[in-house]
Design a protein around this motif. Structure first.
Motif, PDB file in Angstrom:
ATOM      1  N   GLN A 106      57.133  56.348  88.466  1.00 33.05           N
ATOM      2  CA  GLN A 106      57.058  54.843  89.262  1.00 33.05           C
ATOM      3  C   GLN A 106      55.841  54.519  89.328  1.00 33.05           C
ATOM      4  O   GLN A 106      55.837  53.460  89.535  1.00 33.05           O
ATOM      5  CB  GLN A 106      58.145  55.162  90.633  1.00 33.05           C
ATOM      6  CG  GLN A 106      57.926  54.098  91.347  1.00 33.05           C
ATOM      7  CD  GLN A 106      58.800  54.488  92.748  1.00 33.05           C
ATOM      8  OE1 GLN A 106      59.308  55.301  93.116  1.00 33.05           O
ATOM      9  NE2 GLN A 106      59.091  53.404  93.219  1.00 33.05           N
TER      10      GLN A 106
ATOM     11  N   ARG B  36      54.811  52.731  86.169  1.00 30.46           N
ATOM     12  CA  ARG B  36      55.370  51.611  85.384  1.00 30.46           C
ATOM     13  C   ARG B  36      54.259  50.637  87.299  1.00 30.46           C
ATOM     14  O   ARG B  36      54.823  49.382  86.190  1.00 30.46           O
ATOM     15  CB  ARG B  36      56.738  51.677  86.135  1.00 30.46           C
ATOM     16  CG  ARG B  36      58.140  50.707  86.287  1.00 30.46           C
ATOM     17  CD  ARG B  36      59.317  50.747  87.005  1.00 30.46           C
ATOM     18  NE  ARG B  36      58.877  51.351  88.001  1.00 30.46           N
ATOM     19  CZ  ARG B  36      59.500  51.621  89.296  1.00 30.46           C
ATOM     20  NH1 ARG B  36      61.767  51.777  88.713  1.00 30.46           N
ATOM     21  NH2 ARG B  36      59.496  51.340  90.605  1.00 30.46           N
TER      22      ARG B  36
ATOM     23  N   TYR C 157      59.747  45.154  82.338  1.00 32.58           N
ATOM     24  CA  TYR C 157      59.615  46.211  81.006  1.00 32.58           C
ATOM     25  C   TYR C 157      60.846  47.528  80.770  1.00 32.58           C
ATOM     26  O   TYR C 157      61.937  47.135  80.559  1.00 32.58           O
ATOM     27  CB  TYR C 157      58.455  47.102  82.878  1.00 32.58           C
ATOM     28  CG  TYR C 157      59.548  46.842  83.689  1.00 32.58           C
ATOM     29  CD1 TYR C 157      60.630  48.226  83.596  1.00 32.58           C
ATOM     30  CD2 TYR C 157      59.786  46.617  84.513  1.00 32.58           C
ATOM     31  CE1 TYR C 157      60.790  49.208  84.999  1.00 32.58           C
ATOM     32  CE2 TYR C 157      61.168  47.120  85.225  1.00 32.58           C
ATOM     33  CZ  TYR C 157      61.233  48.378  85.555  1.00 32.58           C
ATOM     34  OH  TYR C 157      62.141  48.724  86.365  1.00 32.58           O
ATOM     35  N   THR C 158      60.546  47.967  80.248  1.00 39.93           N
ATOM     36  CA  THR C 158      61.214  49.392  80.240  1.00 39.93           C
ATOM     37  C   THR C 158      60.891  50.700  79.069  1.00 39.93           C
ATOM     38  O   THR C 158      59.071  49.962  78.883  1.00 39.93           O
ATOM     39  CB  THR C 158      61.806  48.906  78.701  1.00 39.93           C
ATOM     40  OG1 THR C 158      63.064  49.405  78.480  1.00 39.93           O
ATOM     41  CG2 THR C 158      61.308  48.689  77.539  1.00 39.93           C
ATOM     42  N   PHE C 159      60.959  51.571  79.156  1.00 46.92           N
ATOM     43  CA  PHE C 159      60.013  52.820  78.828  1.00 46.92           C
ATOM     44  C   PHE C 159      60.450  52.810  77.288  1.00 46.92           C
ATOM     45  O   PHE C 159      61.932  52.393  77.058  1.00 46.92           O
ATOM     46  CB  PHE C 159      60.688  54.203  79.487  1.00 46.92           C
ATOM     47  CG  PHE C 159      60.273  54.127  81.034  1.00 46.92           C
ATOM     48  CD1 PHE C 159      59.493  54.454  81.178  1.00 46.92           C
ATOM     49  CD2 PHE C 159      61.273  53.655  82.403  1.00 46.92           C
ATOM     50  CE1 PHE C 159      58.596  54.243  82.386  1.00 46.92           C
ATOM     51  CE2 PHE C 159      60.839  53.550  83.277  1.00 46.92           C
ATOM     52  CZ  PHE C 159      59.662  53.753  83.887  1.00 46.92           C
TER      53      PHE C 159
ATOM     54  N   VAL D  59      55.199  52.841  79.460  1.00 52.43           N
ATOM     55  CA  VAL D  59      55.704  51.631  79.387  1.00 52.43           C
ATOM     56  C   VAL D  59      55.283  50.748  78.902  1.00 52.43           C
ATOM     57  O   VAL D  59      54.593  49.991  78.991  1.00 52.43           O
ATOM     58  CB  VAL D  59      55.624  51.442  81.414  1.00 52.43           C
ATOM     59  CG1 VAL D  59      55.953  50.266  81.858  1.00 52.43           C
ATOM     60  CG2 VAL D  59      55.722  53.268  81.762  1.00 52.43           C
TER      61      VAL D  59
ATOM     62  N   THR E 219      55.720  46.282  78.687  1.00 51.05           N
ATOM     63  CA  THR E 219      56.078  45.383  79.378  1.00 51.05           C
ATOM     64  C   THR E 219      56.135  44.477  77.936  1.00 51.05           C
ATOM     65  O   THR E 219      55.167  44.280  77.275  1.00 51.05           O
ATOM     66  CB  THR E 219      55.214  45.241  80.927  1.00 51.05           C
ATOM     67  OG1 THR E 219      53.610  45.248  79.984  1.00 51.05           O
ATOM     68  CG2 THR E 219      55.002  46.519  81.403  1.00 51.05           C
TER      69      THR E 219
END
Length: 555
Positions: A54, A57, A155-157, A174, A176
């Motif tokens: 978290q 991110r 964003y995404t992983f 991460v 973005t």
């Protein structure tokens, strides 16, 4: 020397688990502690992972938003000489790559997007940080960024992959994405920031190692504490077990060493008091038994001389009974019969005293039990005829030869047959003889009054009778079956009984083929095939696998 047989490790472990309370407590505590430590460690690791992810991110989104805003501001402030699209893209990528190398991320610039500017055609052009593969950007993020508005950051992983030339392994990260507008041609480009989570991976690895190391040390500590605590309780119990085993082996003077005044110490004191009381009572019983055996032996020997004198006088009177008047002649006959019975009782008492003193020995020879059975049946034929009973011998096809003392075995068979005739109620008596590789068996089956539940375990007791009110016709002493059992044990064999009320009884003698051999099974069943087995029959069937009384050589 013969090497000891190899015992599998799992069998040794099972033996330790079954016999050691301390091992069970320690292992159970360790297993439960391992489960608890694993659950706690997993929860802590999940919380740390979630926190790190978290945080990464949030920082990635914030950093990419600031970098995009700064890049857009620089593009908007460019002068007229910088309105060449290629130059602006080159300067933009160079600035972002420089910033990314400092902040710890990579960039990928693609575009322009179709329909984003007048006269600008969509193109697949891509500019990125050297060594980064543009396919690290997931397609779902590309679609979301291209359809989004210019001031929105998505964003995404994903897994960030690098070229082989860079020598860097793929790492999670991460990614973005946002849009940037190029003033030179009015086109909209997609700008992606790739934030590797290498530091977070290293932190998680460190936390994981710390949790594993701490958990292992905690388990060792818990196991050691459990072992110490259980040892304080189990050690006195083991000492009590050893003392109890010594007491059982006859060392009645053994006692526990008592220290302290806790519960274990009080248990030891009570154990010692119990042992002292048992020792006193056992000594008294041994002395009483010794006196009793001595008394029986002395009385039996002392009675032989007067009995011989009385026997001689009785024989004279019995031989001259024809010259007496009828009452006197009848008295002479009664005297002779009672002298015979008295002589039998005295002989049985002398035999019992020899067994009690351990002086009974065997005179072994090879004997055919079938011939012996026929001989005994022939000698009891007169008694069977008076009782209206027929005695039948049934023999198997195998030779029934065993190394036994013929006098003692003949006495056993005679006792069993006469006992069966006495209780057969004028029904046939069957004598069965069978043999196997290791044993020879003889069973006597009658269909008379039978035995009540529990009588099979008592029928071999001295002077015990199944029906005390029943009139005897054979003039027995009440010691025949007891002596027979001792004779069977002296041979290393079994003498067992089965019976049901109204269904008759069966006595089975099992002897080893060779003297000194052990018997594993009898060639004949203890429960006859013609018996209607109810609950009582099932109980006696269990006796078949565990002989009544005791085996030779066992307590």
């Amino acid at each position: 020397m013969t090497a000891p047989p190899h015992v599998p490790a799992w069998r040794r472990a099972a033996t330790v688990w079954r016999r050691s309370i301390q091992a069970r407590v320690v292992i159970s505590t360790l297993l439960l502690s391992a489960v608890v430590v694993s659950l706690v460690g997993w929860v802590l690791l999940q919380q740390v992972t979630d926190g790190l992810v978290q945080s990464k991110r949030d920082s990635a989104v914030a950093e990419s938003t600031r970098a995009t805003a700064e890049a857009q501001r620089r593009l908007s402030a460019a002068n007229g000489n910088d309105f060449d699209a290629g130059t602006q893209l080159t300067q933009l990528v160079s600035t972002l790559v420089s910033r990314g190398s400092v902040q710890g991320y990579e960039i990928v610039l693609t575009g322009p997007i179709a329909g984003s500017g007048s006269g600008v055609a969509a193109g697949p052009g891509t500019s990125n940080t050297p060594g980064v593969l543009s396919d690290s950007i997931p397609e779902r993020l590309r679609s979301r960024v291209e359809r989004g508005s210019g001031d929105e950051t998505s964003y995404t992983f994903a897994t960030i992959r690098y070229t082989d030339a860079s020598g860097r392994p793929a790492v999670p990260g991460v990614v973005t994405g946002s849009q940037v507008t190029l003033p030179a041609d009015g086109g909209t480009y997609t700008l992606y920031y790739l934030f590797p989570m290498t530091e977070q991976q290293d932190t998680l690895s460190l936390v994981r190692r710390a949790l594993v190391t701490g958990g292992a040390l905690l388990l060792v500590l818990v196991g050691g504490l459990t072992w110490l605590v259980t040892r304080q309780v189990v050690t006195p119990v083991r000492l009590a077990r050893r003392v109890a085993e010594r007491l059982a082996s006859g060392r009645l003077e053994e006692r526990m060493h008592v220290r302290g005044d806790d519960d274990i110490a009080r248990l030891g004191t009570s154990f010692n008091q119990m042992a002292a009381s048992l020792q006193k009572q056992i000594r008294q019983l041994e002395e009483l038994s010794r006196v009793q055996r001595r008394f029986v032996s002395d009385v039996s020997h002392e009675l032989r001389t007067p009995l011989t004198t009385v026997r001689m006088a009785g024989d004279v009177l019995h031989d001259a009974r024809e010259r007496f008047d009828p009452p006197t002649a009848r008295a002479a006959e009664l005297l002779q019969n009672e002298l015979d019975r008295f002589e039998m009782l005295l002989a049985d008492l002398l035999e019992i005293s020899r067994f009690d003193a351990g002086a009974a020995v065997l005179d072994l020879e090879d004997v055919n039990l079938v011939d012996l059975a026929h001989r005994v049946v022939e000698s009891t034929r007169a008694l069977a005829e008076r009782r209206g009973t027929v005695v039948v011998v049934q023999a198997g096809e195998r030779p029934c030869v065993a190394e036994v003392d013929p006098r003692r075995v003949e006495r056993i068979v005679r006792n069993l047959i006469t006992n069966a005739i006495d209780y057969a109620d004028s029904k046939d008596v069957v004598v069965m003889v069978e043999s196997s590789e290791e044993a020879t068996a003889l069973a006597v089956r009658d269909h008379g009054v039978g035995l009540r539940p529990g009588d099979a375990a008592m029928v071999f007791n001295r002077f015990w009778r199944a029906d005390p009110a029943r009139a005897r016709t054979t003039g027995g002493t009440g010691l025949g079956l007891s002596i027979s059992l001792e004779d069977a044990h002296l041979h290393g064999g079994w003498l067992q009984a089965w019976g049901e009320p109204g269904a008759g009884a069966q006595f089975r003698l099992t002897l080893p083929r060779r003297a000194g051999d052990r018997i594993g099974a009898s060639p004949l069943p203890l429960v006859p095939a013609d018996a209607a087995l109810g609950q009582v029959g099932a109980d006696y069937a269990r006796v078949d696998r565990r002989p009544v009384g005791r085996k030779a050589g066992t307590p």
